[in-house]
Design an enzyme around this catalytic site. Structure first.
Site, PDB file in Angstrom:
ATOM      1  N   ARG A 185      -6.549  11.700  -6.080  1.00 21.45           N
ATOM      2  CA  ARG A 185      -7.842  11.015  -5.967  1.00 21.45           C
ATOM      3  C   ARG A 185      -8.992  12.015  -6.096  1.00 21.45           C
ATOM      4  O   ARG A 185      -9.991  11.750  -6.760  1.00 21.45           O
ATOM      5  CB  ARG A 185      -7.944  10.278  -4.630  1.00 21.45           C
ATOM      6  CG  ARG A 185      -9.172   9.384  -4.565  1.00 21.45           C
ATOM      7  CD  ARG A 185      -9.376   8.773  -3.212  1.00 21.45           C
ATOM      8  NE  ARG A 185      -9.539   9.815  -2.200  1.00 21.45           N
ATOM      9  CZ  ARG A 185      -9.732   9.575  -0.907  1.00 21.45           C
ATOM     10  NH1 ARG A 185      -9.761   8.342  -0.464  1.00 21.45           N
ATOM     11  NH2 ARG A 185      -9.867  10.570  -0.059  1.00 21.45           N
TER      12      ARG A 185
ATOM     13  N   ASP B 209      -6.878  -2.368  -7.351  1.00 19.07           N
ATOM     14  CA  ASP B 209      -7.439  -2.989  -6.155  1.00 19.07           C
ATOM     15  C   ASP B 209      -7.707  -4.455  -6.438  1.00 19.07           C
ATOM     16  O   ASP B 209      -7.902  -4.844  -7.593  1.00 19.07           O
ATOM     17  CB  ASP B 209      -8.727  -2.294  -5.719  1.00 19.07           C
ATOM     18  CG  ASP B 209      -9.033  -2.616  -4.258  1.00 19.07           C
ATOM     19  OD1 ASP B 209      -8.423  -1.997  -3.380  1.00 19.07           O
ATOM     20  OD2 ASP B 209      -9.845  -3.529  -4.008  1.00 19.07           O
TER      21      ASP B 209
ATOM     22  N   ARG C 157      -3.423   6.864   1.091  1.00 19.59           N
ATOM     23  CA  ARG C 157      -3.924   8.064   1.762  1.00 19.59           C
ATOM     24  C   ARG C 157      -2.963   8.749   2.720  1.00 19.59           C
ATOM     25  O   ARG C 157      -3.189   9.900   3.094  1.00 19.59           O
ATOM     26  CB  ARG C 157      -5.216   7.732   2.521  1.00 19.59           C
ATOM     27  CG  ARG C 157      -6.416   7.696   1.603  1.00 19.59           C
ATOM     28  CD  ARG C 157      -7.631   7.222   2.351  1.00 19.59           C
ATOM     29  NE  ARG C 157      -7.375   5.868   2.829  1.00 19.59           N
ATOM     30  CZ  ARG C 157      -8.279   5.109   3.453  1.00 19.59           C
ATOM     31  NH1 ARG C 157      -9.468   5.591   3.709  1.00 19.59           N
ATOM     32  NH2 ARG C 157      -7.980   3.895   3.831  1.00 19.59           N
TER      33      ARG C 157
ATOM     34  N   ARG D  70       0.818  -1.222   0.000  1.00 22.23           N
ATOM     35  CA  ARG D  70       0.000   0.000   0.000  1.00 22.23           C
ATOM     36  C   ARG D  70       0.854   1.275   0.000  1.00 22.23           C
ATOM     37  O   ARG D  70       0.465   2.276   0.601  1.00 22.23           O
ATOM     38  CB  ARG D  70      -0.953   0.031   1.208  1.00 22.23           C
ATOM     39  CG  ARG D  70      -2.021  -1.054   1.195  1.00 22.23           C
ATOM     40  CD  ARG D  70      -3.164  -0.662   0.267  1.00 22.23           C
ATOM     41  NE  ARG D  70      -4.262  -1.603   0.361  1.00 22.23           N
ATOM     42  CZ  ARG D  70      -5.381  -1.396   1.049  1.00 22.23           C
ATOM     43  NH1 ARG D  70      -5.573  -0.280   1.698  1.00 22.23           N
ATOM     44  NH2 ARG D  70      -6.325  -2.304   1.058  1.00 22.23           N
TER      45      ARG D  70
ATOM     46  N   TYR E 226     -15.293 -11.190   0.261  1.00 20.72           N
ATOM     47  CA  TYR E 226     -16.001  -9.940  -0.061  1.00 20.72           C
ATOM     48  C   TYR E 226     -17.260 -10.215  -0.879  1.00 20.72           C
ATOM     49  O   TYR E 226     -18.287  -9.556  -0.711  1.00 20.72           O
ATOM     50  CB  TYR E 226     -15.077  -8.977  -0.816  1.00 20.72           C
ATOM     51  CG  TYR E 226     -13.991  -8.406   0.071  1.00 20.72           C
ATOM     52  CD1 TYR E 226     -14.244  -7.325   0.900  1.00 20.72           C
ATOM     53  CD2 TYR E 226     -12.717  -8.967   0.101  1.00 20.72           C
ATOM     54  CE1 TYR E 226     -13.258  -6.807   1.743  1.00 20.72           C
ATOM     55  CE2 TYR E 226     -11.722  -8.468   0.935  1.00 20.72           C
ATOM     56  CZ  TYR E 226     -12.003  -7.392   1.747  1.00 20.72           C
ATOM     57  OH  TYR E 226     -11.028  -6.887   2.586  1.00 20.72           O
TER      58      TYR E 226
HETATM   59  O1  CP3 Z   1       0.055  -1.350  -2.515  1.00 24.80           O
HETATM   60  C1  CP3 Z   1      -0.270  -0.432  -3.297  1.00 24.80           C
HETATM   61  O2  CP3 Z   1       0.157   0.733  -3.213  1.00 24.80           O
HETATM   62  C2  CP3 Z   1      -1.162  -0.779  -4.462  1.00 24.80           C
HETATM   63  C3  CP3 Z   1      -2.522  -0.519  -4.309  1.00 24.80           C
HETATM   64  C4  CP3 Z   1      -3.461  -1.446  -3.551  1.00 24.80           C
HETATM   65  C5  CP3 Z   1      -4.718  -0.974  -3.100  1.00 24.80           C
HETATM   66  N1  CP3 Z   1      -5.415  -2.021  -2.613  1.00 24.80           N
HETATM   67  C6  CP3 Z   1      -5.165   0.415  -3.179  1.00 24.80           C
HETATM   68  C7  CP3 Z   1      -6.268   0.859  -2.308  1.00 24.80           C
HETATM   69  C8  CP3 Z   1      -3.400  -2.811  -3.254  1.00 24.80           C
HETATM   70  C9  CP3 Z   1      -2.274  -3.788  -3.472  1.00 24.80           C
HETATM   71  C10 CP3 Z   1      -4.652  -3.166  -2.665  1.00 24.80           C
HETATM   72  C11 CP3 Z   1      -4.999  -4.536  -2.264  1.00 24.80           C
HETATM   73  C12 CP3 Z   1      -6.212  -4.778  -1.457  1.00 24.80           C
HETATM   74  N2  CP3 Z   1      -7.430  -4.186  -1.572  1.00 24.80           N
HETATM   75  C13 CP3 Z   1      -6.318  -5.767  -0.454  1.00 24.80           C
HETATM   76  C14 CP3 Z   1      -5.241  -6.742  -0.083  1.00 24.80           C
HETATM   77  C15 CP3 Z   1      -4.165  -6.104   0.703  1.00 24.80           C
HETATM   78  C16 CP3 Z   1      -4.509  -5.783   2.110  1.00 24.80           C
HETATM   79  O3  CP3 Z   1      -4.306  -4.625   2.485  1.00 24.80           O
HETATM   80  O4  CP3 Z   1      -4.921  -6.700   2.826  1.00 24.80           O
HETATM   81  C17 CP3 Z   1      -7.619  -5.728   0.073  1.00 24.80           C
HETATM   82  C18 CP3 Z   1      -8.177  -6.579   1.181  1.00 24.80           C
HETATM   83  C19 CP3 Z   1      -8.315  -4.722  -0.656  1.00 24.80           C
HETATM   84  C20 CP3 Z   1      -9.755  -4.348  -0.512  1.00 24.80           C
HETATM   85  C21 CP3 Z   1      -9.872  -2.946  -0.142  1.00 24.80           C
HETATM   86  N3  CP3 Z   1      -9.677  -1.875  -1.005  1.00 24.80           N
HETATM   87  C22 CP3 Z   1     -10.191  -2.414   1.135  1.00 24.80           C
HETATM   88  C23 CP3 Z   1     -10.466  -3.237   2.372  1.00 24.80           C
HETATM   89  C24 CP3 Z   1     -10.199  -1.019   0.988  1.00 24.80           C
HETATM   90  C25 CP3 Z   1     -10.582   0.005   2.004  1.00 24.80           C
HETATM   91  C26 CP3 Z   1      -9.381   0.327   2.795  1.00 24.80           C
HETATM   92  C27 CP3 Z   1      -9.621   1.556   3.621  1.00 24.80           C
HETATM   93  O5  CP3 Z   1      -8.708   1.793   4.410  1.00 24.80           O
HETATM   94  O6  CP3 Z   1     -10.630   2.252   3.475  1.00 24.80           O
HETATM   95  C28 CP3 Z   1      -9.828  -0.713  -0.336  1.00 24.80           C
HETATM   96  C29 CP3 Z   1      -9.636   0.637  -0.924  1.00 24.80           C
HETATM   97  C30 CP3 Z   1      -8.257   0.990  -1.297  1.00 24.80           C
HETATM   98  N4  CP3 Z   1      -7.458   0.218  -2.073  1.00 24.80           N
HETATM   99  C31 CP3 Z   1      -7.566   2.196  -0.998  1.00 24.80           C
HETATM  100  C32 CP3 Z   1      -6.329   2.123  -1.641  1.00 24.80           C
HETATM  101  C33 CP3 Z   1      -5.257   3.184  -1.679  1.00 24.80           C
HETATM  102  C34 CP3 Z   1      -8.113   3.351  -0.179  1.00 24.80           C
HETATM  103  C35 CP3 Z   1      -9.133   4.036  -1.023  1.00 24.80           C
HETATM  104  C36 CP3 Z   1      -9.150   5.518  -0.789  1.00 24.80           C
HETATM  105  O7  CP3 Z   1      -8.405   6.215  -1.503  1.00 24.80           O
HETATM  106  O8  CP3 Z   1      -9.906   5.964   0.063  1.00 24.80           O
END
Ligand code: CP3
Length: 356
Positions: free
Chosen positions: A40, A77, A31, A27, A154
């Protein structure tokens, strides 16, 4: 495609000699960076950002401008696949991901869209090739997907979950239905990662974020088996170079012995596992990625540096370690603390890679 200028990440994944331990962060685009929040905003929403190749490329590059990371990760994602299958992904502010439809019956499964990664997720492949062009060989690009089990949580729950009540009911009461869904997802993930590799991904990571919620037997049956199937179908080389696979099961520390035999070249470990013990157990078979507690980044730079030192010492001498957090970086982290983290890996790791 241009030559790679920095390949220590790929080399460490394959346990080949390196000058120092490579580092990146799960990640790393996100944010905690003000420039990410601005982009974003410009895109309109998180999903619009994922679907715009130029802006997805921009946020992929943002952490690399601040920090000397040894790898870039595709900005996207894991939930793009369930979205393409027709479940209707959306994000509720502060509540994480949600789906308009769920999969809980044979009829729900039959209603899923057919899936072909290069058509249905063409926007992801455009982002991959755009990022490769922009990187111009500076560091390798990581592609990724969720594991079938993690995606299924999910899709069955309809969003994030604490107890996994719906999917576990499905797995325990109607295992045939569960296996039908997981097989369909394994096919989709294998296709998706293959297309990412064809588009330019130089390593791939499978995020098995919720594999650790299963029992030991359940993990083998519902998660690991499918990751193994996916890995066996992936191209092993692209552009004359090996394409390593990293499997990351959060909470999988007890099962490292079987995970190490799933066909992946590297195993990600979270911070609850002792990396010294993990190396003793499986380090002859695979490389290890991890494993600083992401919350350590809330502590002072001095404390972060001492933790990095301790993890490097615990892994010990030689290649086969990719430094990372034990899970994704948390949104509230001070970006300057990431500087301390990355610089500490650069400063303290060369001593572990000198010739004997
Ligand atoms: O690592 C990176 O920089 C690449 C980007 C990346 C994102 N999601 C961007 C993202 C990667 C590799 C993921 C994987 C992902 N997404 C996982 C597996 C990794 C982990 O962390 O366990 C999972 C379970 C998801 C599903 C997901 N997407 C969730 C649970 C959320 C909400 C998280 C939150 O904190 O609100 C997302 C959204 C998401 N994916 C964001 C980002 C940067 C935040 C969205 C925003 O900008 O508000």
């Amino acid at each position: 495609m241009s030559e790679l200028k920095n390949d220590r990440f790929l080399r460490a994944l394959l346990r080949q000699p390196v000058d120092r331990t490579p580092v990146w962060m799960m990640r790393q685009a996100g944010r905690y960076l003000p420039e990410y929040r601005a982009t974003r905003e410009q895109a309109g929403s998180f999903l619009d950002l994922c679907k715009n190749a130029e802006l997805a490329c921009e946020v992929t590059m943002q952490p690399l401008r601040r920090y000397p990371m040894d790898a870039a990760i595709l900005f996207s994602d894991i939930l793009t696949i369930p979205d393409a299958l027709g479940l209707g992904l959306y994000f509720e502010e502060g509540e994480g991901p949600r789906f308009r439809k769920t999969v809980r019956s044979e009829a729900d499964l039959a209603r899923l869209n057919s899936f072909k990664a290069d058509d249905d997720l063409a926007y992801v492949m455009r982002a991959v090739s755009t990022i490769r062009r922009e990187l111009n060989g500076a560091v390798p690009l990581i592609g990724f997907s969720g594991s079938p089990w993690t995606l299924a949580t999910y899709m069955v729950e309809g969003g994030s979950s604490k107890d996994f009540a719906q999917i576990k009911t499905m797995a325990y009461d109607t295992p045939e239905l569960m296996h039908q869904l997981l097989s369909l997802l394994a096919d989709a993930v294998a296709d998706y990662l293959t297309e990412q590799i064809k588009a330019g991904a130089q390593a791939v990571q499978i995020f098995d974020t919720w594999g650790g919620s299963l029992s030991a037997a359940g993990y083998q049956e519902f998660s690991l088996q499918y990751m193994q199937r996916i890995i066996s179908r992936l191209p092993t080389e692209a552009d004359g170079r090996k394409v390593p696979v990293i499997v990351f099961t959060k909470g999988g520390g007890q099962w490292l012995n079987t995970i190490a035999d799933c066909g992946a070249q590297s195993v990600g470990i979270d911070w609850t596992t002792d990396i010294r013990a993990a190396r003793q157990q499986i380090g002859g078979r695979v490389s290890l990625q991890g494993n600083m507690d992401p919350s350590m980044l809330f502590a002072s730079p001095a404390r972060i540096r001492s933790e990095v030192k301790a993890i490097l010492a615990a892994y010990g001498h030689g290649s086969g370690h990719v430094f990372n957090l034990g899970h994704g970086i948390t949104p509230g982290v001070n970006p300057d603390h990431v500087t301390a983290f990355v610089e500490a890996v650069q400063e303290f790791s060369p001593q572990y890679h000198q010739a004997d």
